[in-house]
Design a protein around this motif. Structure first.
Motif, short mmCIF file in Angstrom:
data_model
loop_
_atom_site.label_atom_id
_atom_site.label_comp_id
_atom_site.label_asym_id
_atom_site.label_seq_id
_atom_site.Cartn_x
_atom_site.Cartn_y
_atom_site.Cartn_z
N ARG A 211 0.81 -1.22 0.00
CA ARG A 211 0.00 0.00 0.00
C ARG A 211 0.84 1.27 0.00
NH1 ARG A 211 -5.68 0.31 -0.49
NH2 ARG A 211 -6.62 -1.57 0.36
N SER A 212 2.11 1.18 -0.21
CA SER A 212 2.97 2.36 -0.14
C SER A 212 2.97 3.18 -1.43
CB SER A 212 4.41 1.96 0.21
OG SER A 212 4.93 1.08 -0.76
N HIS A 213 2.23 2.72 -2.44
CA HIS A 213 2.17 3.45 -3.72
C HIS A 213 1.16 4.60 -3.62
CE1 HIS A 213 -1.76 1.66 -4.71
NE2 HIS A 213 -1.28 0.54 -4.16
N LEU A 214 1.08 5.40 -4.68
CA LEU A 214 0.21 6.58 -4.69
C LEU A 214 -0.86 6.51 -5.77
CD1 LEU A 214 2.92 9.35 -4.17
CD2 LEU A 214 1.44 8.30 -2.46
N ASP A 215 -1.14 5.31 -6.27
CA ASP A 215 -2.12 5.14 -7.34
C ASP A 215 -3.51 4.95 -6.72
OD1 ASP A 215 -3.76 4.16 -9.43
OD2 ASP A 215 -2.00 3.41 -10.50
N ASP A 216 -4.35 5.99 -6.80
CA ASP A 216 -5.68 5.94 -6.18
C ASP A 216 -6.56 4.86 -6.80
OD1 ASP A 216 -5.12 7.94 -4.39
OD2 ASP A 216 -5.96 9.54 -5.62
N THR A 217 -6.40 4.63 -8.10
CA THR A 217 -7.19 3.59 -8.75
C THR A 217 -6.90 2.22 -8.15
OG1 THR A 217 -7.34 4.80 -10.84
CG2 THR A 217 -7.63 2.40 -10.94
N ILE A 218 -5.63 1.93 -7.98
CA ILE A 218 -5.24 0.63 -7.41
C ILE A 218 -5.64 0.54 -5.95
CG2 ILE A 218 -3.34 -0.98 -7.05
CD1 ILE A 218 -4.23 -0.44 -9.99
N HIS A 219 -5.56 1.66 -5.21
CA HIS A 219 -6.04 1.64 -3.82
C HIS A 219 -7.53 1.28 -3.76
CE1 HIS A 219 -2.61 2.70 -1.44
NE2 HIS A 219 -2.40 3.84 -2.07
N ARG A 220 -8.34 1.83 -4.67
CA ARG A 220 -9.77 1.51 -4.68
C ARG A 220 -9.99 0.02 -4.96
NH1 ARG A 220 -10.17 6.31 -7.68
NH2 ARG A 220 -10.56 5.15 -9.62
N VAL A 221 -9.24 -0.51 -5.90
CA VAL A 221 -9.37 -1.94 -6.21
C VAL A 221 -8.91 -2.78 -5.01
CG1 VAL A 221 -8.55 -3.79 -7.71
CG2 VAL A 221 -9.16 -1.57 -8.69
N GLN A 222 -7.81 -2.39 -4.40
CA GLN A 222 -7.34 -3.12 -3.22
C GLN A 222 -8.36 -3.05 -2.08
OE1 GLN A 222 -3.31 -1.19 -3.36
NE2 GLN A 222 -2.64 -3.23 -2.71
N ASP A 223 -9.01 -1.90 -1.92
CA ASP A 223 -10.04 -1.78 -0.89
C ASP A 223 -11.12 -2.83 -1.10
OD1 ASP A 223 -8.79 0.36 0.31
OD2 ASP A 223 -10.02 1.89 -0.66
N LEU A 224 -11.53 -3.01 -2.35
CA LEU A 224 -12.56 -4.00 -2.66
C LEU A 224 -12.06 -5.41 -2.37
CD1 LEU A 224 -15.30 -4.78 -3.85
CD2 LEU A 224 -14.27 -4.68 -6.12
N ILE A 225 -10.84 -5.71 -2.79
CA ILE A 225 -10.29 -7.06 -2.56
C ILE A 225 -10.12 -7.30 -1.06
CG2 ILE A 225 -8.36 -8.62 -2.99
CD1 ILE A 225 -7.84 -7.09 -5.59
N ASP A 226 -9.65 -6.30 -0.33
CA ASP A 226 -9.44 -6.46 1.11
C ASP A 226 -10.72 -6.88 1.82
OD1 ASP A 226 -6.86 -5.66 0.70
OD2 ASP A 226 -7.06 -3.70 1.67
N VAL A 227 -11.84 -6.28 1.44
CA VAL A 227 -13.10 -6.55 2.12
C VAL A 227 -13.74 -7.85 1.64
CG1 VAL A 227 -15.47 -5.69 2.47
CG2 VAL A 227 -13.53 -4.10 2.54
N ARG A 228 -13.52 -8.20 0.37
CA ARG A 228 -14.22 -9.35 -0.22
C ARG A 228 -13.26 -10.43 -0.70
NH1 ARG A 228 -18.08 -6.71 -4.63
NH2 ARG A 228 -18.41 -8.94 -5.05
N PHE A 229 -12.10 -10.56 -0.04
CA PHE A 229 -11.09 -11.49 -0.55
C PHE A 229 -11.54 -12.94 -0.52
CE2 PHE A 229 -10.09 -11.24 3.98
CZ PHE A 229 -9.86 -12.57 4.32
#
Length: 306
Positions: A211-229
């Motif tokens: 999560r140390s990157h600055l790509d907001d698009t990828i953060h949004r996708v990771q947020d979804l994966i984190d919750v629904r992995f």
């Protein structure tokens, strides 16, 4: 059921020893987890090491086995052996002993391990403290197993952490244990803590390690994966959440996370959660089902590669 987090404050308490874990549990409560914070001390006004006076209650709340009692550390002059434990009322140590004896968990940050030692709770158990205080803790409590170069230890409902900021790591670990790694990752991100560390393990949680990157698009996708992995997540669904094409998502995800695909990231989260469940007594088969695998074969393959 509400979990009470009770901080026992002593004169000279370090503000970050207290504020770090309090912020973690307070933020978890903001996200809907049932935490209730309490602060107790032998006297109502508690001077801090940084000069800010703190107000605390002197009456202990009624504690249950699911509640957590934490002793933040305090300023210790050099040499530490010349300074007595800044608790003078035996009732404070009695409360620590009684809560653990009743099946509750006790924890410390930094020098707070000395209070657990004075209560006899470190005897025969693994523990740690600030690196400058480890020798003195071992000398004062020869029956304790002082572990060096770790962020925190857990041993029979006695949890100790190293210096000051490691109290945040300890609290995130406890949140993850109660509510799963997604909850801890959510709290850490809200606190802008991108490198949660994991006890004796050098690696950080996968949810934060990438999560140390600055790509907001990828953060949004990771947020979804984190919750629904634990659910099936087709690449098209993830691309739609990010508002990009599947090809663009795959390339950007790999660039942001150091080479992972979205599927590999999801599998890493599943594996990490499964390992946590297995370490707490779950079978491989039940852990596999819990994290979303149809059977245990894939989980066994992933474990063999790690």
């Amino acid at each position: 059921m509400t979990c009470r987090i009770v901080f026992l404050l002593v004169p000279g308490v370090h503000l970050l020893d207290l504020a770090g874990p309090a912020q973690v549990f307070g933020t978890a409560a903001d996200f809907g987890h049932p935490y209730e914070l309490h602060y107790v001390a032998e006297r109502e006004l508690v001077p801090s090491a940084q000069g800010l006076p703190l107000q605390a209650g002197t009456d202990w709340p009624e504690l249950g086995v699911d509640d957590l009692l934490i002793v933040p550390g305090w300023r210790v002059p050099d040499p530490p052996a010349t300074v007595p434990l800044p608790l003078h009322d035996p009732a404070s140590l009695d409360a620590l002993r009684a809560h653990h004896a009743a099946g509750g968990t006790v924890a410390s940050v930094c020098a707070g391990a000395e209070a657990l030692g004075a209560a006899g709770l470190l005897d025969g158990r693994r523990c740690t403290t600030h690196h400058d205080l480890q020798d003195d803790l071992a000398r004062r409590h020869p029956r304790a197993h002082v572990v060096r170069d770790v962020l925190y230890t857990t041993d029979d409902r006695v949890v100790t952490s190293a210096g000051i900021a490691s109290g945040i790591d300890l609290a995130l670990h406890l949140v993850a244990g109660r509510h799963g790694p997604a909850a801890a990752a959510q709290v850490a991100r809200d606190m802008v803590v991108y490198a949660r560390r994991n006890g004796h393990e050098p690696q950080a949680s996968a949810m934060l390690r990438h999560r140390s990157h600055l790509d907001d698009t990828i953060h949004r996708v990771q947020d979804l994966i984190d919750v629904r992995f634990a659910e099936p997540l087709p690449l098209a669904t993830l691309a739609g959440a990010g508002g990009v094409s599947e090809r663009t998502l795959t390339r950007a995800f790999s660039r942001a996370t150091g080479g992972l695909t979205p599927l590999r990231y999801q599998q890493t989260l599943r594996l990490e959660r499964a390992e946590h469940l297995i370490s707490h007594g779950a079978t491989v088969e039940s852990a596999a089902r819990e994290v979303g695998f149809d059977d245990a074969r894939m989980l066994r393959r992933l474990r063999s590669r790690s």
